[in-house]
Design an enzyme around this catalytic site. Structure first.
Site, short mmCIF file in Angstrom:
data_model
loop_
_atom_site.label_atom_id
_atom_site.label_comp_id
_atom_site.label_asym_id
_atom_site.label_seq_id
_atom_site.Cartn_x
_atom_site.Cartn_y
_atom_site.Cartn_z
N PHE A 36 -10.40 -0.38 16.88
CA PHE A 36 -10.24 -1.81 16.65
C PHE A 36 -11.23 -2.34 15.64
O PHE A 36 -12.15 -1.63 15.22
CB PHE A 36 -10.34 -2.58 17.97
CG PHE A 36 -11.74 -2.77 18.53
CD1 PHE A 36 -12.38 -1.75 19.20
CD2 PHE A 36 -12.38 -3.99 18.37
CE1 PHE A 36 -13.66 -1.94 19.72
CE2 PHE A 36 -13.66 -4.19 18.89
CZ PHE A 36 -14.30 -3.15 19.57
N SER A 59 -12.43 5.01 11.20
CA SER A 59 -12.34 5.25 12.65
C SER A 59 -11.08 6.06 12.96
O SER A 59 -11.11 7.00 13.76
CB SER A 59 -12.27 3.92 13.42
OG SER A 59 -13.46 3.19 13.31
N VAL A 153 -17.61 5.27 15.23
CA VAL A 153 -16.18 5.07 15.53
C VAL A 153 -16.05 3.80 16.38
O VAL A 153 -16.62 3.72 17.47
CB VAL A 153 -15.61 6.27 16.33
CG1 VAL A 153 -14.13 6.05 16.61
CG2 VAL A 153 -15.82 7.56 15.57
N LYS A 154 -15.32 2.84 15.87
CA LYS A 154 -15.11 1.60 16.64
C LYS A 154 -13.88 1.83 17.51
O LYS A 154 -12.78 1.39 17.20
CB LYS A 154 -14.95 0.42 15.68
CG LYS A 154 -15.31 -0.91 16.32
CD LYS A 154 -15.57 -1.97 15.28
CE LYS A 154 -15.59 -3.36 15.88
NZ LYS A 154 -16.58 -3.60 16.92
N SER A 155 -14.11 2.57 18.58
CA SER A 155 -12.97 3.01 19.40
C SER A 155 -12.67 2.02 20.52
O SER A 155 -13.49 1.17 20.85
CB SER A 155 -13.26 4.38 20.00
OG SER A 155 -13.92 4.24 21.23
#
Ligand code: PMP
Length: 293
Positions: A36, A59, A153-155
């Site tokens: 996101f 990401s 990582v913008k997980s």
């Protein structure tokens, strides 16, 4: 148009808030498998939109999620969602989930990644906190190891940060500091950290375990422009306790002074001069960097 009349974008169509749904078989729901972005809209300008989309694609690459959309298609969709909701200022939540799949963990059964865009108003910290500064606590939960889930990582799996928030809340604080496994400062639950010491601006390198924040990047550029010396170097809690100034940066928070950590008052306990200069400079440039609607 927001709140009740908000229209949510899902895969090219708009839905009323109550009808904006994705499947319970989506691996984003089942496993937090997705990515996101949180993006700001300032005076009709989507702040650093290209850079947000670049980060989204990084990401995606890291979690091997094939994006069926081009960067430009996503940029256009974000702008369209803002226009559709009649927003000039707000917060955009862009979510890409792995899509529906079988119940097993394997992502290879998922074929329909979902692109969701929610454009709404933003709930900021109360105004007083920007004037008086925030207090925070270092929590026991360590930032995810680089070898596990890289913090870059913008997980959709934010449990690392959520556990930290819970620990802070249980101790009477709303914001907290996370260390990495080596004991160096990583970041706050959703914000990057800066300190000022002897007139120099210091922030931990991303390799210490933080997200490469958009706001952080702009602050670094502004420091250069304003002739403030900047150092990216690992820091400890001691460095924050004994700093002259400290502030946090993030899309939702913008720049917010931190005046106490672990019951140690930072500097004179008030937002510092360099912090205030950077806040002013940020507010001035933010509506000018990015994509105009
Ligand atoms: N760290 C984390 C863990 C975040 O989730 C965020 C975004 N809220 C940040 C730092 C700040 O990044 P940005 O300035 O891009 O919002």
């Amino acid at each position: 148009m927001h709140g009740k009349n908000m229209k949510v974008y899902i895969n090219g169509k708009y839905y009323d808030k109550d009808d904006a749904k994705v499947s319970v078989f989506d691996h984003g729901f089942l496993y937090g498998d997705g990515i996101f972005e949180g993006i700001r809209l300032y005076s009709g300008n989507v702040f650093k939109l290209d850079k947000h989309i670049d980060r989204l694609f990084r990401s995606a690459k890291a979690i091997m999620l094939d994006m069926p959309w081009s960067k430009q298609q996503i940029i256009d969709a974000v702008c369209d969602a803002c226009r559709t909701n009649g927003l000039q200022d707000g917060y955009i939540r862009l979510v890409v989930s792995r899509g529906r799949g079988k119940l097993g963990l394997s992502p290879f059964s998922c074929e329909d990644p979902q692109l969701v865009i929610i454009a709404d108003e933003i709930q900021l910290y109360p105004k007083e906190l920007y004037e008086c500064g925030l207090k925070a606590l270092t929590v026991p939960t360590r930032r995810n190891s680089q070898a596990a889930l890289p913090p870059m990582v913008k997980s959709l799996n934010y449990l690392n940060n959520i556990l930290a928030k819970i620990e802070a809340h249980n101790s009477g604080y709303e914001e907290c500091l996370l260390l990495n496994n080596e004991g160096y400062v990583a970041e706050c639950s959703g914000d990057n950290v800066f300190i000022v010491f002897d007139g120099k601006l210091i922030t931990p390198p991303i390799s210490c375990g933080s997200l490469g924040g958009m706001t952080r990047g702009t602050v670094i550029e502004l420091a250069k422009k304003l002739g403030i010396e900047l150092l990216e170097t690992p820091i400890t809690r001691f460095d924050i306790w004994t700093a002259d100034e400290c502030f946090l940066t993030g899309t939702a928070a913008k720049l917010i002074p931190l005046v106490e950590l672990d019951k140690r008052v930072i500097g004179d306990g008030k937002p510092g001069e360099i912090t205030k200069r950077l806040i002013e400079a940020f507010n001035e440039v933010a509506p000018k960097i990015g994509v105009h609607l």
